[in-house]
Design a protein around this motif. Sequence first.
Motif, mmCIF file in Angstrom:
data_model
loop_
_atom_site.group_PDB
_atom_site.id
_atom_site.type_symbol
_atom_site.label_atom_id
_atom_site.label_comp_id
_atom_site.label_asym_id
_atom_site.label_seq_id
_atom_site.Cartn_x
_atom_site.Cartn_y
_atom_site.Cartn_z
ATOM 1 N N LYS A 198 -108.563 -15.735 -12.063
ATOM 2 C CA LYS A 198 -109.320 -16.927 -11.857
ATOM 3 C C LYS A 198 -109.075 -17.339 -10.529
ATOM 4 C CE LYS A 198 -109.726 -21.191 -13.971
ATOM 5 N NZ LYS A 198 -111.168 -21.766 -13.925
ATOM 6 N N PRO A 199 -109.952 -17.182 -9.646
ATOM 7 C CA PRO A 199 -109.722 -17.489 -8.120
ATOM 8 C C PRO A 199 -109.663 -18.918 -7.989
ATOM 9 C CG PRO A 199 -111.560 -15.901 -8.403
ATOM 10 C CD PRO A 199 -111.338 -16.516 -9.727
ATOM 11 N N VAL A 200 -108.774 -19.242 -6.935
ATOM 12 C CA VAL A 200 -108.800 -20.566 -6.444
ATOM 13 C C VAL A 200 -109.097 -20.612 -4.988
ATOM 14 C CG1 VAL A 200 -107.332 -22.528 -5.894
ATOM 15 C CG2 VAL A 200 -107.115 -21.515 -8.268
ATOM 16 N N LEU A 211 -109.883 -26.343 -15.651
ATOM 17 C CA LEU A 211 -109.291 -25.359 -17.080
ATOM 18 C C LEU A 211 -110.300 -25.139 -17.922
ATOM 19 C CD1 LEU A 211 -106.011 -27.047 -17.559
ATOM 20 C CD2 LEU A 211 -106.536 -25.299 -15.977
ATOM 21 N N ILE A 212 -111.682 -25.714 -17.777
ATOM 22 C CA ILE A 212 -112.411 -25.476 -19.028
ATOM 23 C C ILE A 212 -113.249 -24.371 -19.038
ATOM 24 C CG2 ILE A 212 -114.498 -26.501 -17.616
ATOM 25 C CD1 ILE A 212 -115.208 -28.146 -20.404
ATOM 26 N N SER A 213 -113.091 -23.507 -17.960
ATOM 27 C CA SER A 213 -113.663 -22.385 -18.042
ATOM 28 C C SER A 213 -113.349 -21.278 -17.114
ATOM 29 C CB SER A 213 -115.353 -22.385 -17.516
ATOM 30 O OG SER A 213 -115.408 -22.415 -16.169
ATOM 31 N N ARG A 214 -113.640 -19.995 -17.091
ATOM 32 C CA ARG A 214 -113.223 -18.830 -16.503
ATOM 33 C C ARG A 214 -113.718 -18.963 -14.969
ATOM 34 N NH1 ARG A 214 -115.334 -13.840 -19.532
ATOM 35 N NH2 ARG A 214 -117.172 -15.454 -19.753
ATOM 36 N N SER A 215 -114.411 -19.883 -14.394
ATOM 37 C CA SER A 215 -114.921 -20.017 -13.205
ATOM 38 C C SER A 215 -113.875 -20.341 -12.281
ATOM 39 C CB SER A 215 -115.954 -20.959 -12.999
ATOM 40 O OG SER A 215 -115.388 -22.339 -13.480
#
Length: 633
Positions: A56-58, A462-466
């Motif tokens: 999950k990129p940051v 934290l709510i999604s895979r985005s």
Amino acid sequence: MCGQKRSIDAKKSLLLFVLSLGLYACTPKQEKLETADEKPMMFELKSRLPTEPQGKPVVYQVFTRLFGNKNSTNKPWGTIEENGVGKFSDFTNIALQGIKELGTTHIWYTGVPHHDVIRDYTAYGISNDDPDVVKGRAGSPYAVKDYYSVNPDLADDPAKRLAEFEALIERTHNNGMQVIIDIVPNHVARNYQSLAKPEGVSDFGEHDDTSVEYAKNNNFYYVVGEDFAVPDALNVYQPLGGEPHPLADNKFIERPAKWTGNGSRKAKPHFNDWYETVKVNYGVKPDGSYDFAQLPEEYMQLDVQAHAAFWADKKVPDSWKKFRDITHYWLDKGVDGFRYDMAEMVPAEFWSYLNSSIKIKNPQAFLLAEVYNPDLYRHYIQLGKMDYLYDKVGFYDTLKAVMQDKTSATQLHDIQSAIADIEQHMLHFLENHDEQRIASDDFAGKVGGAEMGKPALVVSALISRSPTLLYFAQDVGEDGSEDMGFGDPTRTSIFDYAGVPAHQRWMNEGKFDGGQLTLGEKALRDFYLKVMNISAYHPAMLGEYVPIELTNPDKTIAFIRHADEHTLLVVSHFSVDNSVTISVPLPENILQNTTNQEGLELLTGDKYPLIKQQNLGFIKLNLAPMQSVIIQL
């Protein structure tokens, strides 16, 4: 407010069970519950997480010219000598590690391509830029003058500016992160002229037929028979704040006039138009019809290889080829991806052509686009082959309204449900160069300030895979209040030379150790470090999102993130004034798969018992104002 409950459609037995316990009630403002910030920071989160990011990129967006600037003069309209400027070399290994510890996988270096700037670089063969068509003294990063070079302001030796950026790319890679730069296909600077273009490459407009408004292989559109005129700005704006300059004469020679970047077809655009740029022609005729092949609908479901094959034998407009060559040039330099400015102003077929060529060259390239129309999201992802789009109009705008107490937190569940099929492609952010700083007075500064960013960060990240995007100095509560000239306060200026106070305190004269931060700023950064490491490293982040319905969702939101044996319960409370005691019901399938009798809170190390009764269960929480919990079950 307390007592204003919304009716919800929950499972009747579970709802009655929770209500019968009387576990959701407002706590008086003066009754202060212990918060994470007041606890000793003894809990080591890192030891609970994998050692490598889980996919999950940051993205850490840094405004490159501001990041390393140690000068704190901040004179409005100040010169580079007065206000200073950051350099590529300021991104030392220590600085890069400070960025990486936020869970960062990609650094978006904003403002790298050579754009217009009001400074004399004629000694290096660079022409002077005209203040009448440049916004600010340091210039807009989105008025690119030379796509094959970089901003000379950023180099210790402007003659070696490209080599210095290549060294930064290498340093970034050596520190375990990838590099993103801006590409702005919709428009270029009015005075575009590449000094560094490779042999055989022509400039935009160099071979245009300027006797016609439109031709397929023209790079620009023309206002035939009329000269460009500088827009009227009296009583609105004076270039360089009114300082005399030999080119600030309300004149700029352009014959014939070109269409302006935002599509204005007037020889004399309005001051509010993007007058510093000109619109690029992609084979869209003035009547809106297309002068190129269109992809059949089934290509929405086909891969990049099929898209590349489709375009292989097609005659495409010259501008398409120019931007393909530009992006491939930077890929060859080691750049790992691109952020595309105002992508929806360019046809999706062009993106299919460009992005498929990029993915063939580098399958791991990171492609992020600025698209604001929700009706076009799937079009640009599936047909245009974008990896990620801004989730602004849906998620960000709603989350901002929640933070400002203008809507219920439960609306965020509705937003996520509406994009369930593409949620992993929708990048989340709380700040970027276009948006107000959270701590600014016009956003949350008069309410919760930077602290209001805490519950918002937890939900957003934290709510999604985005992917999650952080803007530099967001993690230390920068308020963007400086009035630097062209740029507006509340947003850190992208047009002026400036120092960024909170960021400079973290930078600590180049030590990048937070040595000058206030206690509040240190605590805020510590919170960001923990949340963003959970976002980047926790295996549950790649799993499903399960919304949880609460009996009073106006100020509080709860959800589950679940993948295989990894489960996180996330709860954020947005009230600025009131604490709350809340009972969070656990979904039956989650409860059945949970053998532990208690959950571990990852921000503090606290443990919360799971209360079970027959097939029902819940966790009781005492939440202070603006507090979140992230409980590993």
